[in-house]
Design an enzyme around this catalytic site. Structure first.
Site, short mmCIF file in Angstrom:
data_model
loop_
_atom_site.label_atom_id
_atom_site.label_comp_id
_atom_site.label_asym_id
_atom_site.label_seq_id
_atom_site.Cartn_x
_atom_site.Cartn_y
_atom_site.Cartn_z
N HIS A 110 -3.95 41.80 54.43
CA HIS A 110 -4.59 43.11 54.29
C HIS A 110 -5.20 43.21 52.91
CE1 HIS A 110 -5.12 47.45 54.42
NE2 HIS A 110 -5.11 47.28 55.73
N ASP A 129 -2.34 45.35 63.57
CA ASP A 129 -2.92 44.72 64.75
C ASP A 129 -1.99 43.66 65.37
OD1 ASP A 129 -5.33 46.14 64.80
OD2 ASP A 129 -6.06 44.96 63.12
N1 COA Z 1 -4.25 33.90 57.62
C1 COA Z 1 -4.24 32.90 56.73
N2 COA Z 1 -4.54 33.08 55.44
C2 COA Z 1 -4.89 34.31 55.04
C3 COA Z 1 -4.92 35.39 55.92
C4 COA Z 1 -4.59 35.15 57.26
N3 COA Z 1 -4.61 36.14 58.16
N4 COA Z 1 -5.29 36.50 55.26
C5 COA Z 1 -5.50 36.13 54.00
N5 COA Z 1 -5.25 34.80 53.86
C6 COA Z 1 -5.38 34.01 52.64
C7 COA Z 1 -6.81 33.56 52.48
O1 COA Z 1 -7.04 32.32 53.11
C8 COA Z 1 -6.94 33.50 51.00
O2 COA Z 1 -6.32 32.33 50.54
P1 COA Z 1 -6.98 31.45 49.37
O3 COA Z 1 -6.97 32.38 48.16
O4 COA Z 1 -6.08 30.29 49.26
O5 COA Z 1 -8.38 31.14 49.83
C9 COA Z 1 -6.10 34.67 50.52
O6 COA Z 1 -5.11 34.85 51.53
C10 COA Z 1 -6.90 35.95 50.33
O7 COA Z 1 -7.59 36.23 51.55
P2 COA Z 1 -8.95 36.99 51.66
O8 COA Z 1 -9.54 36.78 53.01
O9 COA Z 1 -9.80 36.70 50.47
O10 COA Z 1 -8.44 38.48 51.53
P3 COA Z 1 -9.29 39.76 51.84
O11 COA Z 1 -8.64 40.88 51.12
O12 COA Z 1 -10.74 39.53 51.61
O13 COA Z 1 -9.11 39.91 53.43
C11 COA Z 1 -8.35 40.40 55.53
C12 COA Z 1 -8.27 40.77 54.05
C13 COA Z 1 -7.59 41.46 56.34
C14 COA Z 1 -9.80 40.39 55.99
C15 COA Z 1 -7.71 39.00 55.75
O14 COA Z 1 -6.35 39.06 55.41
C16 COA Z 1 -7.89 38.51 57.17
O15 COA Z 1 -8.94 37.93 57.49
N6 COA Z 1 -6.87 38.72 58.06
C17 COA Z 1 -7.01 38.33 59.45
C18 COA Z 1 -7.78 39.40 60.24
C19 COA Z 1 -6.98 40.65 60.44
O16 COA Z 1 -5.83 40.62 60.82
N7 COA Z 1 -7.64 41.79 60.23
C20 COA Z 1 -7.05 43.11 60.41
C21 COA Z 1 -6.88 43.78 59.10
S1 COA Z 1 -5.98 45.31 59.24
#
Ligand code: COA
Length: 373
Positions: free
Chosen positions: A259, A310
């Site tokens: 998140h 979710d």
């Molecule tokens: N699975 C695996 N790794 C994850 C992850 C996940 N669901 N969510 C974050 N990470 C990791 C990323 O790979 C990244 O690692 P790195 O620094 O080694 O590259 C780090 O955690 C930061 O992730 P990032 O995507 O940059 O964080 P964000 O704040 O931009 O994204 C989300 C937040 C929610 C978009 C992201 O956690 C995600 O894509 N989750 C899956 C989709 C989801 O469940 N969405 C509903 C949100 S309520």
């Protein structure tokens, strides 16, 4: 060079009195009340009233609210007709988006809606979106349409329109809890989208239609569908740990985890998990939750990343009998309350939202006639 906050990470863009997400304490409050406590003790309609009016209703206020909303459950015949004519391959989120956009076309002079009309439009959408979803559901399955009933509560009526019966209390309660927990979550992507549209002084239907578009993506609301696809792909608890390790080794994101704001627990997930597991026990089918528990344990152990809301809603909606591609529309049914509250708040203290960008394209150059290029 300006400092760029990619993804607006950490940027505070406005005040709000609607809800607060606190990462350090993993908490979420709606108008001062803890969301998990609201989920335990209140109906979704009480929470809708709270978000729109600032406080929980008295019995008389709730009765007045629900008796005003219920007649709006019926759709205009023109929209009913349109919904029966949707392309076969339409994603249910596109059906809801089109339905809400249609509701906007039913308004006289939609460009000049004052606050009273905007509030009424929010109430209409709260009442009509479940009907749009249920009609879309029945049409896609080739089943006859079941009209809305005014004698049933919000959740009861929705199940009846989809499945032709009101389910057992455990099913209704788990669904109601998901509605309360999905209702509002501060400046998330879809709410921010709705506020941006409102800031141009476009109407609430335009703002909500845009919010639906934003919610569709798998990084936002679409994640609940992806979670269930993942659990089905894993198939059995014994495969879960290795499946997660392999996916992480391939740098795949595990849907339903992580998140932007919560760095540890999503305040809503444990409550939904509790009700989802009660539902699974009641229905005698705990396989999805058994797999989910191992996925969660593996994610926390290996990445220290926790589930978001979710994650538990995916298997809960599946057990309730909904097709996977209808999960995100269920999120819309709930979030219409939060979006509308934000549209009203933005309207009451508006300034056009217009950020800047750092240009990285070619330097200024002359346009040559086509023969010389
Ligand atoms: N699975 C695996 N790794 C994850 C992850 C996940 N669901 N969510 C974050 N990470 C990791 C990323 O790979 C990244 O690692 P790195 O620094 O080694 O590259 C780090 O955690 C930061 O992730 P990032 O995507 O940059 O964080 P964000 O704040 O931009 O994204 C989300 C937040 C929610 C978009 C992201 O956690 C995600 O894509 N989750 C899956 C989709 C989801 O469940 N969405 C509903 C949100 S309520």
């Amino acid at each position: 060079m300006s400092i760029i906050a990619k993804g607006l990470d950490g940027v505070v863009v406005d005040n709000t009195s609607i809800s607060e997400v606190t990462s350090e304490t993993s908490s979420l409050i709606y108008r001062g009340y803890r969301a998990p406590e609201l989920a335990d003790k209140c109906t979704f309609e009480e929470v809708a009233y709270l978000l729109w009016n600032g406080d929980l209703p008295t019995r008389a206020q709730l009765d007045q609210f629900t008796s005003t909303a219920r007649p709006h459950r019926v759709l205009d015949p023109s929209l009913m007709h349109a919904l029966q004519d949707i392309p076969k391959q339409a994603h249910p989120m596109d059906i809801v988006r089109t339905g809400v956009s249609w509701l906007g076309m039913e308004e006289e002079d939609s460009l000049h809606m004052d606050l009273d009309r905007t509030r009424l439009a929010a109430l209409k959408m709260l009442a009509k979106i479940p009907t749009i979803i249920a009609v879309g559901y029945r049409v896609k399955k080739g089943l006859s349409i079941i009209p809305p009933r005014q004698d049933l509560r919000f959740t009861e009526n929705f199940f009846n329109m989809c499945f032709g019966k009101v389910p057992e209390p455990e099913v209704l309660k788990a669904f109601e809890v998901s509605m309360v927990l999905y209702a509002e979550h501060s400046f998330n992507a879809s709410t921010f989208t709705a506020r941006v549209v409102t800031s141009t002084m476009a109407d609430i239907y335009s703002a909500v239609t845009a919010g639906i578009c934003s919610l569709k993506g798998p990084l936002h609301g679409g994640a609940n569908e992806e979670v269930m696809h993942m659990l089905k792909e894993i198939g059995q608890p014994s495969r879960a740990r290795q499946w997660v390790l392999d996916a992480l080794a391939q740098k795949r994101k595990i849907m339903g985890f992580g998140h932007r704001v919560y760095k540890k627990q999503d305040s809503r997930a444990p409550t939904m998990d509790r009700y989802g597991k009660a539902l699974a026990r009641k229905l005698g089918d705990t396989r999805w939750h058994d797999i989910a528990d191992i996925v969660e344990k593996t994610m926390i152990e290996t990445k220290n990343i926790y589930p978001n809301l979710d994650f538990p809603t995916g298997p809960a909606y599946y057990l309730m009998g909904f097709d996977i591609d209808f999960f995100t529309p269920l999120f819309v049914m709930a979030r219409i309350t939060g979006w509308s509250a934000h549209v009203i708040e933005q309207t009451q203290n508006n300034r056009l939202i217009r950020p800047l960008s750092e240009y990285t394209g070619p330097a200024e150059r002359e346009v040559k006639p086509i023969e010389q290029r």
